[in-house]
Enzyme design. Structure first.
Site, mmCIF file in Angstrom:
data_model
loop_
_atom_site.group_PDB
_atom_site.id
_atom_site.type_symbol
_atom_site.label_atom_id
_atom_site.label_comp_id
_atom_site.label_asym_id
_atom_site.label_seq_id
_atom_site.Cartn_x
_atom_site.Cartn_y
_atom_site.Cartn_z
ATOM 1 N N VAL A 179 2.599 6.708 2.035
ATOM 2 C CA VAL A 179 4.144 7.423 1.331
ATOM 3 C C VAL A 179 4.021 8.472 0.279
ATOM 4 O O VAL A 179 5.032 9.250 -0.135
ATOM 5 C CB VAL A 179 5.751 5.979 1.076
ATOM 6 C CG1 VAL A 179 5.969 5.975 2.338
ATOM 7 C CG2 VAL A 179 4.525 5.026 -0.367
ATOM 8 N N SER A 180 2.598 8.503 -0.143
ATOM 9 C CA SER A 180 2.538 9.165 -1.341
ATOM 10 C C SER A 180 3.055 10.224 -1.374
ATOM 11 O O SER A 180 2.438 11.069 -0.456
ATOM 12 C CB SER A 180 0.948 8.236 -1.765
ATOM 13 O OG SER A 180 0.571 9.050 -3.489
ATOM 14 N N PRO A 206 0.455 -1.545 0.299
ATOM 15 C CA PRO A 206 0.006 0.322 0.219
ATOM 16 C C PRO A 206 0.772 1.123 -0.023
ATOM 17 O O PRO A 206 1.631 1.410 0.740
ATOM 18 C CB PRO A 206 -0.657 0.044 1.300
ATOM 19 C CG PRO A 206 -0.358 -1.580 1.239
ATOM 20 C CD PRO A 206 0.582 -2.130 0.800
ATOM 21 N N CYS A 207 0.472 2.007 -0.885
ATOM 22 C CA CYS A 207 1.610 3.627 -1.188
ATOM 23 C C CYS A 207 0.816 4.809 -0.404
ATOM 24 O O CYS A 207 1.294 6.058 -0.503
ATOM 25 C CB CYS A 207 1.157 3.743 -2.483
ATOM 26 S SG CYS A 207 -0.220 4.101 -3.219
ATOM 27 N N GLN A 208 -0.528 4.937 0.178
ATOM 28 C CA GLN A 208 -1.202 6.286 0.447
ATOM 29 C C GLN A 208 -0.216 7.146 2.110
ATOM 30 O O GLN A 208 0.037 7.410 1.705
ATOM 31 C CB GLN A 208 -2.477 5.436 1.895
ATOM 32 C CG GLN A 208 -3.465 5.034 0.994
ATOM 33 C CD GLN A 208 -3.213 2.945 0.113
ATOM 34 O OE1 GLN A 208 -2.649 2.674 1.046
ATOM 35 N NE2 GLN A 208 -5.048 3.165 0.152
#
Ligand SMILES: C[S@@+](CC[C@H](N)C(=O)[O-])C[C@H]1O[C@@H](n2cnc3c(N)ncnc32)[C@H](O)[C@@H]1O
Length: 383
Positions: free
Chosen positions: A88-89, A84-86
């Site tokens: 580090v986005s 999941p990237c949320q």
């Protein structure tokens, strides 16, 4: 789930954080590449989409932390993680990999360590993430991931790849590729476009032992893209009523309004993409509509807030029509064929695609990097 023997003839892959299974679509090269022997995702809607499109692939619908090595069949050649990237986005809060959702990477990594302990570690491991991973946690997240891979004896390298080289969507993403016991094609020094200046800056900050186990992977740049945003549009999608279009256009900045008026004045047919964004001017928050007419859609995002909705703007003969991007158009922007079964709701389709990895990028990595490394190993074994 019991251990299943992996098929002999194929190169096998496991797909973690699988979503709708787009990494597997790219890895498979329509049957000429990897065979996905196991997939995992925690989300019920993603699991439904995965099963609808990959009915023969075993899927563990659960938290990656609950998956155990005995559920992984055979010795996979490649394990893919689109964690999941949320957190580090660049688009979201910077919690970094220590934050709860991105921390799921470490659940994946524990599994890789478990396979290693049984002599079944994959020779190729890939982590796909947002480019923000290069700088989140002041660079500590990137260093931690690369460090763990290097410590396990892998040669590590990364590429920043924009799907816009293949598709009409600007979508830069980071791909960390680790190889052990196989040799991927590499370059003597970082080279544009895949070794971007921000990647090189992040590499420079890595500890020395990681840098010495580093490879600048070589990947061919594709021929010039011949797809334009206009080519992915569904012809029968209904546009907004004029009042709704006017309300959106009222949010244009003077610069964007001037651009739009110039296109209107030309009388040409042009298709653009637009996002609503909150901008701060003189200390005040303003809702802005930002339009681009460069033939690309903006990066697809998950539709959790108003700013993530993408609009299509069609200008023709001086008239302007606007509407939301459809789920099918989003799928086309990810390089997914129309045979792919999308969820019934538009928002579920947009979420599925907004989270996904672009298929042609995975195909390019498979052809250019993974297959040369792994088939080289097979050729050596046969000699
Ligand atoms: C960035 S998306 C990857 C999507 C995928 N590459 C695709 O092409 O559709 C991350 C995925 O990780 C899943 N996920 C998040 N936390 C997880 C966890 N703890 N265990 C397993 N999956 C998780 C989410 O449901 C989401 O589908």
């Amino acid at each position: 789930m019991p251990i299943r023997p992996a098929p002999d003839a194929d190169l096998t892959a496991c797909e973690f954080f699988a979503g709708g299974g787009l990494a597997g679509l790219g890895l498979s090269l329509d049957g000429a590449g990897f065979h996905t022997v196991l997939a995992n995702d925690i989300d019920a809607a993603k699991a439904r989409a995965f099963r609808a499109n990959h009915p023969d692939t075993p899927l563990i619908h659960d938290d990656v932390w609950t998956v155990t090595p005995d559920q992984i069949p055979g010795a996979p050649d490649l394990c893919w993680a689109s964690s999941p990237c949320q957190d580090v986005s660049l688009a979201g809060a910077r919690g970094g990999l220590k934050a709860q959702r991105s921390g799921a990477f470490w659940g994946f990594w524990k599994l890789m360590q478990g396979l290693d302990a049984e002599g079944r570690a994959p020779p190729v491991i890939v982590l796909e993430n947002v480019v923000g991973l290069l700088t989140s946690g002041e660079g500590q997240d990137f260093a931690a991931v690369c460090g763990a891979m290097a410590e396990a004896g892998y040669t590590v390298g990364a590429l920043e790849i924009d799907a816009g080289l293949w598709l009409p969507q600007s979508r830069p993403r980071l791909f960390i590729v680790a190889m052990r016991g196989v040799e991927g094609p590499r370059l003597p020094a970082p080279t544009q476009p895949f070794h971007s200046s921000r990647l090189i800056a992040a590499w420079e900050r890595l500890p020395e032992p990681v840098k010495t186990n580093w490879a600048w992977w070589r990947l061919a740049v594709p021929p010039r893209r011949n797809l334009d945003l206009a080519t992915v549009l569904e012809s029968d999608a209904p546009c907004f009523a004029p009042a709704e279009t006017q309300a959106l256009l009222a949010m244009l900045s003077p610069l964007h309004r001037a651009r739009l008026e110039a296109i209107q004045a030309s009388g040409e047919r042009r298709v653009g993409a637009a996002f609503r964004r909150v901008r701060v001017k003189n200390g005040q928050k303003l809702q802005r509509l930002e339009i681009r007419f460069d033939g690309l859609a903006g990066c697809l995002r998950t539709p959790s807030g108003g700013s993530s909705r993408q609009y299509v703007v069609i200008v023709e003969g001086g008239r302007i029509a606007m509407r939301r991007l459809t789920g099918r158009e989003a799928a086309r922007l990810m390089g997914v064929s129309d045979a792919y079964r999308l969820p019934a709701s538009e928002s579920a389709s947009l979420k599925l695609m907004g989270d996904a990895v672009a298929v042609p990028v995975v195909e390019a990595l498979t052809r250019g990097l993974f297959l040369p490394a792994l088939t080289g190993r097979q050729a050596e074994a046969a000699a």
